[in-house]
Design an enzyme around this catalytic site. Structure first.
Site, mmCIF file in Angstrom:
data_model
loop_
_atom_site.group_PDB
_atom_site.id
_atom_site.type_symbol
_atom_site.label_atom_id
_atom_site.label_comp_id
_atom_site.label_asym_id
_atom_site.label_seq_id
_atom_site.Cartn_x
_atom_site.Cartn_y
_atom_site.Cartn_z
ATOM 1 N N ARG A 89 0.850 -1.201 0.000
ATOM 2 C CA ARG A 89 0.000 0.000 0.000
ATOM 3 C C ARG A 89 0.882 1.246 0.000
ATOM 4 N NH1 ARG A 89 -1.585 2.077 4.508
ATOM 5 N NH2 ARG A 89 -2.223 0.146 5.517
ATOM 6 N N ASP A 106 -5.847 19.306 -15.003
ATOM 7 C CA ASP A 106 -6.164 17.947 -15.454
ATOM 8 C C ASP A 106 -5.706 17.867 -16.908
ATOM 9 O OD1 ASP A 106 -7.384 15.691 -16.569
ATOM 10 O OD2 ASP A 106 -9.131 15.817 -15.254
ATOM 11 N N LYS A 156 -7.026 6.871 -19.976
ATOM 12 C CA LYS A 156 -7.237 7.369 -21.332
ATOM 13 C C LYS A 156 -5.956 7.206 -22.153
ATOM 14 C CE LYS A 156 -11.086 8.326 -19.296
ATOM 15 N NZ LYS A 156 -11.392 9.593 -18.666
HETATM 16 C C1 LIG Z 1 -11.949 10.030 -17.395
HETATM 17 C C2 LIG Z 1 -11.549 11.324 -16.836
HETATM 18 C C3 LIG Z 1 -11.343 11.499 -15.461
HETATM 19 C C4 LIG Z 1 -11.600 10.371 -14.455
HETATM 20 O O1 LIG Z 1 -10.680 9.332 -14.618
HETATM 21 P P1 LIG Z 1 -11.034 7.782 -14.254
HETATM 22 O O2 LIG Z 1 -9.763 7.102 -14.616
HETATM 23 O O3 LIG Z 1 -12.199 7.385 -15.066
HETATM 24 O O4 LIG Z 1 -11.326 7.738 -12.788
HETATM 25 C C5 LIG Z 1 -10.909 12.729 -15.019
HETATM 26 N N1 LIG Z 1 -10.703 13.755 -15.866
HETATM 27 C C6 LIG Z 1 -10.891 13.636 -17.197
HETATM 28 C C7 LIG Z 1 -10.647 14.812 -18.094
HETATM 29 C C8 LIG Z 1 -11.324 12.433 -17.732
HETATM 30 O O5 LIG Z 1 -11.537 12.330 -19.057
#
Ligand SMILES: *Cc1c(COP(=O)(O)O)cnc(C)c1O
Length: 393
Positions: free
Chosen positions: A45, A169, A194
């Site tokens: 962890r 982000d 992604k």
């Molecule tokens: C998909 C996504 C998230 C969340 O990520 P997960 O891996 O699905 O938890 C956050 N920000 C953006 C821009 C995303 O496309």
């Protein structure tokens, strides 16, 4: 040395066996020679060798001091928000990822953390939303799904001036195209699910910190809350990152051609893609991004949900699915899918119309994707046009 070479050099050959692929250290605990005496690992962890290699790679990718891998993009975002205290405020981008909106409104609001949503591509709106309690700017650029561009150096300067932290982000742009820490941000988060992992086979997240000190804070929450990424998922992510640059470039090249095709199509009202000169963020994207990316969206002249739904169902090469950034092209109806958790008013504020359709361009041949779109659009216009439109590259 070029960045890609340096990146690959950051993936060590296993010192024990010479294995070229990073071993999956599928272990929960590690033998200690004496209490507290170990080889740098005591419990998975807290720290795991496979995760550590991924985290070093993540820091390298974004030019950060440290990076931390999480069990999802949401867990990564959560670790950043946990730094805040009751009474603190966030100023966030209006067309925010739906899951982040849910986290801010349904989880953190009840602990007294308030979020104000503004169009962060307009710095005046950001300024107007700042209060004495603002501690964090939360920016996505390009945004999801209308690809709005926020000026990172400008919002970073505003953040510094007010003693506010800036977190970007960077899921849509990827570090191949944009490195927010180099542009003045303090923290970067990724939904690794992604582009970074890139093969639609893992859920994972990353936080990259500009300073060691911020890194220690994020590490504290990763360990305290037990949200670190599992070894096998770390392995898949490392493998994805190895080819990130080439996947992303090919996908972005294809997206640019698809965007040009769609923009000239008579059944389409508007295309949102930062590479198009018609896009309001085009000039800014040229400056702060190396690539315009592989995400685009559009809405139809016939601006109804039914038309959009029917179109999506006629597509053969685009799979109707949540998510983005993988090697297979996906299509999504934000109002019914990714942004359903946003109230209608918030959706309207974010410019998400009923017929808005979002495409994530994969690695299929561009001409096949364009032909597929053309065929699916033809009932809205009564003929196909892909043979008549010159696509410039
Ligand atoms: C998909 C996504 C998230 C969340 O990520 P997960 O891996 O699905 O938890 C956050 N920000 C953006 C821009 C995303 O496309």
């Amino acid at each position: 040395m070029s960045f890609q070479t340096d990146l690959l050099n950051h993936i060590p050959i296993d010192p024990l066996t010479g294995a070229i692929a990073v071993p999956i250290y599928q272990t929960s605990t590690f033998a200690q020679e004496a209490p507290g005496v170990n080889k740098g690992f005591d419990y998975s962890r807290t720290n795991n060798p496979t995760r550590q290699i991924l985290e070093n790679l993540g820091a390298k990718l974004e030019n950060g001091a440290a990076a931390f891998a999480f069990s999802s993009g949401m867990a990564a975002i959560d670790a950043v928000i946990k730094r805040l205290e009751s009474g603190d405020e966030i100023v966030a981008v209006a067309d925010i990822y739906g899951g982040a909106y849910r986290l801010f409104e349904k989880v953190y609001a009840k602990f007294g953390i308030r979020t104000r949503y503004v169009d962060t591509s307009d710095l005046e709106q950001v300024k107007a939303a700042i209060t004495a309690d603002t501690k964090l700017f939360w920016v996505e650029t390009p945004t999801n799904p209308t690809l709005k561009i926020t000026n990172i150096p400008a919002i970073a300067a505003l953040a510094k001036q007010h003693g506010i932290l800036l977190c970007v982000d960077n899921t849509f742009a990827t570090p191949v195209s944009q490195k927010p820490l180099d542009l003045g941000a303090d923290l970067v988060v990724h939904s690794v699910t992604k582009y970074l992992a890139g093969h639609s086979d893992v859920i994972a997240g990353l936080v990259v910190a500009k300073t060691e000190e911020l890194g220690r804070e994020i590490k504290f929450y990763q360990n305290a809350c037990g949200t670190g990424l599992a070894p096998f998922d770390c392995f898949l992510t490392i493998r994805g990152i190895e080819t990130l640059k080439y996947r992303f470039q090919a996908q972005a090249d294809s997206a640019w051609k698809v965007a040009q095709f769609l923009e000239q199509h008579p059944a389409i009202e508007q295309v949102y893609y930062p590479g198009l000169p018609s896009h309001p963020g085009h000039e800014l994207a040229r400056k702060q991004q190396k690539s315009f990316g592989a995400m685009l969206s559009f809405h139809l002249r016939d601006d109804t949900c039914e038309s959009a739904l029917a179109l999506v169902q006629r597509l053969q090469q685009f799979i109707l699915a949540e998510s983005l950034g993988g090697i297979k092209s996906l299509v999504c109806l934000p109002c019914e899918m990714s942004h359903k958790t946003l109230p209608a008013a918030a959706r309207a504020q974010a410019g998400i119309r009923d017929s808005l359709i979002r495409l994530s361009i994969g690695l299929e041949e561009t001409e096949d994707l364009i032909r597929d779109l053309d065929e699916a659009l033809s009932p809205l216009f009564n003929k196909k046009i892909s043979n008549h439109i010159p696509i410039h590259s």
